[in-house]
Design an enzyme around this catalytic site. Structure first.
Site, mmCIF file in Angstrom:
data_model
loop_
_atom_site.group_PDB
_atom_site.id
_atom_site.type_symbol
_atom_site.label_atom_id
_atom_site.label_comp_id
_atom_site.label_asym_id
_atom_site.label_seq_id
_atom_site.Cartn_x
_atom_site.Cartn_y
_atom_site.Cartn_z
ATOM 1 C CG PHE A 1 9.747 -0.096 0.386
ATOM 2 C CD1 PHE A 1 9.348 -0.462 1.666
ATOM 3 C CD2 PHE A 1 9.660 -1.043 -0.618
ATOM 4 C CE1 PHE A 1 8.880 -1.743 1.939
ATOM 5 C CE2 PHE A 1 9.191 -2.323 -0.371
ATOM 6 C CZ PHE A 1 8.800 -2.675 0.913
ATOM 7 C CE1 TYR B 1 6.018 3.790 3.953
ATOM 8 C CE2 TYR B 1 7.012 4.897 2.073
ATOM 9 C CZ TYR B 1 7.079 3.958 3.085
ATOM 10 O OH TYR B 1 8.209 3.177 3.229
ATOM 11 C CG ASP C 1 -2.184 0.705 1.096
ATOM 12 O OD1 ASP C 1 -2.791 0.557 0.024
ATOM 13 O OD2 ASP C 1 -2.623 1.404 2.027
ATOM 14 C CG HIS D 1 7.086 -6.185 4.965
ATOM 15 N ND1 HIS D 1 7.356 -4.982 5.569
ATOM 16 C CD2 HIS D 1 6.525 -5.887 3.773
ATOM 17 C CE1 HIS D 1 6.959 -3.999 4.783
ATOM 18 N NE2 HIS D 1 6.451 -4.518 3.682
#
Length: 378
Positions: free
Chosen positions: A154, A143, A141, A267
């Site tokens: 990221f 931010y 998803d 993750h």
């Protein structure tokens, strides 16, 4: 075999604020051929993608759309790089994708704030055209807080500091390459990677402000799966897929591992990173695979510090590759993250877990725990 460094010659390093594509030396050229517009260097089922791409007329395609389609797809028409649009043109006109665009139009009409900004939704396509892809990092998803998302998984724009998951990615990089230095001031801009052939793709491309996963299951996931599948199909000489966490792993489940390298682990979220992310060695394994297939000059330059780096001879120590000697660089070390087992959770920064990736990782952990509990009851 000589261990490749992050990159021996990083004189071209920069951290651009825009996503204007600029040639970065000769490595991409030698890897995939001269990066001319709409040209793809690999073969697909015996038919050159370059020929198909050259035959694509954006103007002709746009003229074939209905008035509603043109209205709904204006963002794709204006901002989705043609190297991708040539192959995804049929996918953006499916009923499912058009329903997604109708949903996003309602969001806009309701004055809801949506991230990333419109012009950045497809920035990944312009920064990393299809014919330049060497590596795919699968995110989840975007931010969902202000001044964070800008279309790359990221990555965040300055002056926003690197979120927790990205700080852990830096830690993983430093374990692989001890000379790696995080950007100054806890920065998190990853556009240099994108320009070097690292496709950083979230599986959901938009989100409502401050509401994680608010645009999940609206139609983005099938589209971004098509993007992943397209890379695997067209880049037949092989690329590296980095899939961190269970959701990302599902996205690469059907990748042909004889043609491509698929690296999976937990993750980098603070909720799961200590269960193996720091030890996965993915950045070095990625470069080792690229070096073995294409030569050591074609590894990814993972550096993010905007300075000249003097090349040094590779380290003779096993598993101790070097980046080089960095001169006159001042960096601010990231604050240590809270480990899952820390008893005093209140000592963590207030926004430590205000991270969509962390929420996704938590959901995956809870799902696994529920399965374990169910199995024990049987």
């Amino acid at each position: 075999m000589v261990t490749p460094a992050l990159k021996r010659n990083a004189d071209h390093l920069s951290t651009p604020a825009s996503d204007t594509k600029k040639p970065k030396g000769g490595s991409i050229t030698s890897f995939f051929g001269v990066p001319k517009p709409k040209v793809l260097s690999t073969q697909d089922n015996g038919v050159a993608p370059a020929a198909r791409s050259n035959s694509f007329s954006k103007e002709r395609w746009v003229s074939s759309l209905t008035a509603e389609q043109k209205d709904l797809l204006q963002l794709e028409i204006d901002t989705l790089d043609e190297s991708w649009l040539a192959h995804l043109k049929d996918d953006v006109t499916t009923p499912e994708f058009l329903n997604l665009k109708r949903f996003l139009k309602k969001e806009k009409d309701s004055k809801a704030k949506v991230f990333p900004p419109n012009e950045d939704v497809y920035s990944w396509s312009r920064l990393t055209p299809l014919h330049t892809v060497k590596v795919v990092i699968v995110g989840q998803d975007p931010y969902h807080n202000d001044n964070q998302a800008h279309g790359l998984a990221f990555s965040v724009r300055p002056p926003t500091r690197a979120p927790p998951s990205l700080v852990n990615i830096y830690k993983g990089l430093k374990k692989n390459y001890p000379d790696f230095a995080p950007p100054p001031n806890n920065g998190g801009l990853l556009t240099p990677w994108a320009e070097r052939g690292v496709l950083m793709l979230n599986t959901c491309l938009t989100v409502r402000a401050h509401q994680a996963h608010s645009h999940a299951n609206k139609g983005w996931e099938p589209f971004t799966q098509k993007v992943i599948d397209l890379v695997a199909r067209v880049r037949t000489h092989g690329v590296v897929f980095l899939a961190w966490g269970k959701p990302a792993g599902l996205r690469v489940a059907k990748i042909d591992r004889k043609k491509h390298s698929v690296l999976q682990s937990v993750h980098p979220s603070p909720l799961s990173a200590h269960a193996g992310f720091f030890e996965n060695g993915h950045f070095k394994k990625c470069n080792d695979w690229l070096a073995s297939r294409y030569g050591e000059d074609e590894v990814i330059d993972w550096s993010l510090v905007p300075t000249k780096i003097k090349p040094t001879a590779p380290s003779n120590k096993e598993n101790s590759p070097t980046l080089g000697n960095v001169a006159s660089v001042t960096t601010v070390e990231p604050k240590p993250l809270c480990r899952d087992e820390d008893a005093n959770a209140t000592a963590c920064p207030a926004d430590e877990f205000d991270d969509a990736d962390a929420l996704e990782a938590l959901a995956a952990i809870e799902e696994e725990e529920e399965k374990d509990r169910s199995a024990k009851l049987v």
